[in-house]
Design an enzyme around this catalytic site. Sequence first.
Site, PDB file in Angstrom:
ATOM      1  CG  ASP A 201      34.498  33.330  34.909  1.00  0.00           C
ATOM      2  OD1 ASP A 201      35.699  33.621  35.014  1.00  0.00           O
ATOM      3  OD2 ASP A 201      34.090  32.313  34.317  1.00  0.00           O
TER       4      ASP A 201
ATOM      5  CG  HIS B 117      40.928  38.989  32.203  1.00  0.00           C
ATOM      6  ND1 HIS B 117      42.098  38.818  31.512  1.00  0.00           N
ATOM      7  CD2 HIS B 117      40.256  37.829  32.102  1.00  0.00           C
ATOM      8  CE1 HIS B 117      42.123  37.612  30.989  1.00  0.00           C
ATOM      9  NE2 HIS B 117      41.027  36.979  31.342  1.00  0.00           N
TER      10      HIS B 117
HETATM   11  C1  SDX Z   1      39.276  33.758  34.132  1.00  0.00           C
HETATM   12  O1  SDX Z   1      43.827  34.440  32.363  1.00  0.00           O
HETATM   13  C2  SDX Z   1      42.744  34.171  31.722  1.00  0.00           C
HETATM   14  O2  SDX Z   1      42.647  34.316  30.531  1.00  0.00           O
HETATM   15  C3  SDX Z   1      41.616  33.621  32.573  1.00  0.00           C
HETATM   16  C4  SDX Z   1      40.271  33.414  31.866  1.00  0.00           C
HETATM   17  C5  SDX Z   1      40.360  32.320  30.834  1.00  0.00           C
HETATM   18  O3  SDX Z   1      39.528  32.322  29.927  1.00  0.00           O
HETATM   19  O4  SDX Z   1      41.215  31.413  31.000  1.00  0.00           O
HETATM   20  O5  SDX Z   1      39.875  34.629  31.241  1.00  0.00           O
HETATM   21  C6  SDX Z   1      39.187  33.005  32.865  1.00  0.00           C
HETATM   22  O6  SDX Z   1      39.907  33.279  35.036  1.00  0.00           O
HETATM   23  C7  SDX Z   1      38.637  35.122  34.239  1.00  0.00           C
HETATM   24  C8  SDX Z   1      38.918  35.815  35.607  1.00  0.00           C
HETATM   25  C9  SDX Z   1      37.928  35.239  36.617  1.00  0.00           C
HETATM   26  N1  SDX Z   1      38.275  35.693  37.995  1.00  0.00           N
HETATM   27  C10 SDX Z   1      37.466  36.539  38.655  1.00  0.00           C
HETATM   28  O7  SDX Z   1      36.495  37.103  38.171  1.00  0.00           O
HETATM   29  C11 SDX Z   1      37.888  36.742  40.115  1.00  0.00           C
HETATM   30  C12 SDX Z   1      37.853  38.236  40.441  1.00  0.00           C
HETATM   31  N2  SDX Z   1      38.967  38.886  39.689  1.00  0.00           N
HETATM   32  C13 SDX Z   1      40.211  39.072  40.378  1.00  0.00           C
HETATM   33  O8  SDX Z   1      40.531  38.097  41.322  1.00  0.00           O
HETATM   34  C14 SDX Z   1      41.332  39.547  39.454  1.00  0.00           C
HETATM   35  O9  SDX Z   1      40.824  40.539  38.683  1.00  0.00           O
HETATM   36  C15 SDX Z   1      42.035  38.544  38.575  1.00  0.00           C
HETATM   37  C16 SDX Z   1      42.530  37.370  39.331  1.00  0.00           C
HETATM   38  C17 SDX Z   1      41.122  38.079  37.494  1.00  0.00           C
HETATM   39  C18 SDX Z   1      43.218  39.265  37.946  1.00  0.00           C
HETATM   40  O10 SDX Z   1      44.108  39.514  38.954  1.00  0.00           O
HETATM   41  P1  SDX Z   1      45.474  40.308  38.664  1.00  0.00           P
HETATM   42  O11 SDX Z   1      45.713  40.501  37.222  1.00  0.00           O
HETATM   43  O12 SDX Z   1      46.541  39.662  39.476  1.00  0.00           O
HETATM   44  O13 SDX Z   1      45.143  41.731  39.158  1.00  0.00           O
HETATM   45  P2  SDX Z   1      45.269  42.183  40.649  1.00  0.00           P
HETATM   46  O14 SDX Z   1      44.672  41.114  41.510  1.00  0.00           O
HETATM   47  O15 SDX Z   1      46.663  42.611  40.889  1.00  0.00           O
HETATM   48  O16 SDX Z   1      44.290  43.425  40.664  1.00  0.00           O
HETATM   49  C19 SDX Z   1      44.762  44.691  40.248  1.00  0.00           C
HETATM   50  C20 SDX Z   1      44.069  45.657  41.196  1.00  0.00           C
HETATM   51  C21 SDX Z   1      44.265  45.299  42.667  1.00  0.00           C
HETATM   52  O17 SDX Z   1      44.198  46.493  43.402  1.00  0.00           O
HETATM   53  P3  SDX Z   1      45.631  47.186  43.837  1.00  0.00           P
HETATM   54  O18 SDX Z   1      46.426  46.097  44.555  1.00  0.00           O
HETATM   55  O19 SDX Z   1      46.268  47.626  42.554  1.00  0.00           O
HETATM   56  O20 SDX Z   1      45.204  48.311  44.735  1.00  0.00           O
HETATM   57  O21 SDX Z   1      42.654  45.624  40.968  1.00  0.00           O
HETATM   58  C22 SDX Z   1      41.997  45.132  42.146  1.00  0.00           C
HETATM   59  C23 SDX Z   1      43.033  44.493  43.033  1.00  0.00           C
HETATM   60  O22 SDX Z   1      42.675  44.644  44.395  1.00  0.00           O
HETATM   61  N3  SDX Z   1      41.025  44.161  41.705  1.00  0.00           N
HETATM   62  C24 SDX Z   1      39.774  44.057  42.150  1.00  0.00           C
HETATM   63  C25 SDX Z   1      39.201  43.005  41.416  1.00  0.00           C
HETATM   64  N4  SDX Z   1      40.107  42.494  40.566  1.00  0.00           N
HETATM   65  C26 SDX Z   1      41.250  43.204  40.749  1.00  0.00           C
HETATM   66  N5  SDX Z   1      39.102  44.741  43.096  1.00  0.00           N
HETATM   67  C27 SDX Z   1      37.818  44.363  43.300  1.00  0.00           C
HETATM   68  N6  SDX Z   1      37.182  43.358  42.626  1.00  0.00           N
HETATM   69  C28 SDX Z   1      37.853  42.668  41.681  1.00  0.00           C
HETATM   70  N7  SDX Z   1      37.260  41.678  41.014  1.00  0.00           N
END
Ligand code: SDX
Length: 429
Positions: A364, A306
């Site tokens: 989720d 998140h």
């Molecule tokens: C919702 O914003 C809100 O409040 C949203 C929400 C709401 O109520 O409105 O809470 C609802 O959207 C919840 C999130 C649902 N999405 C998912 O579950 C999809 C999987 N999660 C990721 O796509 C990600 O965690 C996000 C999109 C939720 C957050 O992305 P960020 O903040 O841009 O973080 P990032 O992508 O930069 O990740 C940081 C690191 C990265 O690695 P590095 O580049 O630092 O090496 O963590 C890794 C990412 O690769 N990472 C994951 C991961 N999520 C982040 N690695 C594996 N699996 C994951 N799920």
Amino acid sequence: MTDTNAHLGLGEKKVDLPVRKGTIGPDVIDIGALYKNTGAFTYDPGFTSTASCESKITFIDGDEGVLLHRGYPIEQLAEHGDFLETCYLLLYGELPTAAQKKDFDYRVTHHTMVHEQMSRFFTGFRRDAHPMAVMVGTVGALSAFYHDSTDITDPHQRMVASLRMIAKMPTIAAMAYKYHIGQPFVYPQNDLDYASNFLRMCFAVPCEEYKVNPVLARAMDRIFILHADHEQNASTSTVRLAGSSGANPFACIAAGIACLWGPAHGGANEAALNMLMEIGTPDRIPEFIARAKDKNDPFRLMGFGHRVYKNYDPRAKIMQKTTHEVLAELGHTDDPLLQVAMELEKIALTDPYFIEKKLYPNIDFYSGITLKAMGFPTTMFTVLFALARTVGWIAQWAEMIEDPQQRIGRPRQLYTGAPKRDYVPLSKR
Ligand code: SDX
């Protein structure tokens, strides 16, 4: 409140930027005069360090895993109240008295029907169209029916439009589902509460009496509470930006639905369940964990991570409890998807990669298992998220409209394209 200044030096230029304190949470540095005083923009794609507005509606402490709506913890609202009480709180800022709650429930209940001609919109869609595509289209079309509540400068019309949206989203969502499965639409029934009415509009058929299961109705209502609002997330920011141009509320909510659909946002509940079904059995979990950690593999563990929560999403804890209640009520306690989810969570929470990156289950992760057990197809999961989030979008939209500092949102950019150059005639290329 402005207490202190931040001092910025840029080449020869030195500027003092006011620092403003909120009630709780991080201070903000007001950079409104930065460009005028330095000729430079700030640069923050993804807005990881940017506060887009001042708000009194929802507060999140990502490190502590805290979520407050108008100061009330989500755990207490989910435990003691119902969804329409949370709607009232988000819209008006205070918990309703018994009389206010009764009046609000009555007003919402008596706006649940949609214009009969709305049903003709659905026949234009393919039956196998994704229900979110149908929602974007039909909710946007509401502005073609309700001309008497699109004048955003009129507080009364803003409130009427807000009530209409909250009241009609379950009806439209249920119609999208019924159309998708080829069953007749079911009209709302005014003697049912909000969640029971929605379940009946989705699952009743003309051939027999439909009896609402109170455990499922309570679970549905709590799921709506958990999804109601969440500060300045992507879809809420979309609604605010669309509203800042003066667009009518129905069009703004349609824009929010479109943004929520993305798998990185509200579409994650559908993606998370599809992922659990793809994993299938606990012995395949290590393969997927490895893929999630592999930089060259775009796969991510859906339902994990998140932007704000660097601790357990408080909603996910309540969601997990609701999942167990629903599966027990339906006799699915041995649901293989739940086994996979719990094993996946256990492994991920002890894996150094997830610990280091502070990746915890978000709302989720468990919602899909619950909704599937209740009888919804995965394609309806984000529709339910949109149904519940409508009140958050509307409350944030209204706050933006009423904000005296409100102006049209128009970010700038860092331009790295070609410098000015002259046109080259075709004969010379
Ligand atoms: C919702 O914003 C809100 O409040 C949203 C929400 C709401 O109520 O409105 O809470 C609802 O959207 C919840 C999130 C649902 N999405 C998912 O579950 C999809 C999987 N999660 C990721 O796509 C990600 O965690 C996000 C999109 C939720 C957050 O992305 P960020 O903040 O841009 O973080 P990032 O992508 O930069 O990740 C940081 C690191 C990265 O690695 P590095 O580049 O630092 O090496 O963590 C890794 C990412 O690769 N990472 C994951 C991961 N999520 C982040 N690695 C594996 N699996 C994951 N799920």
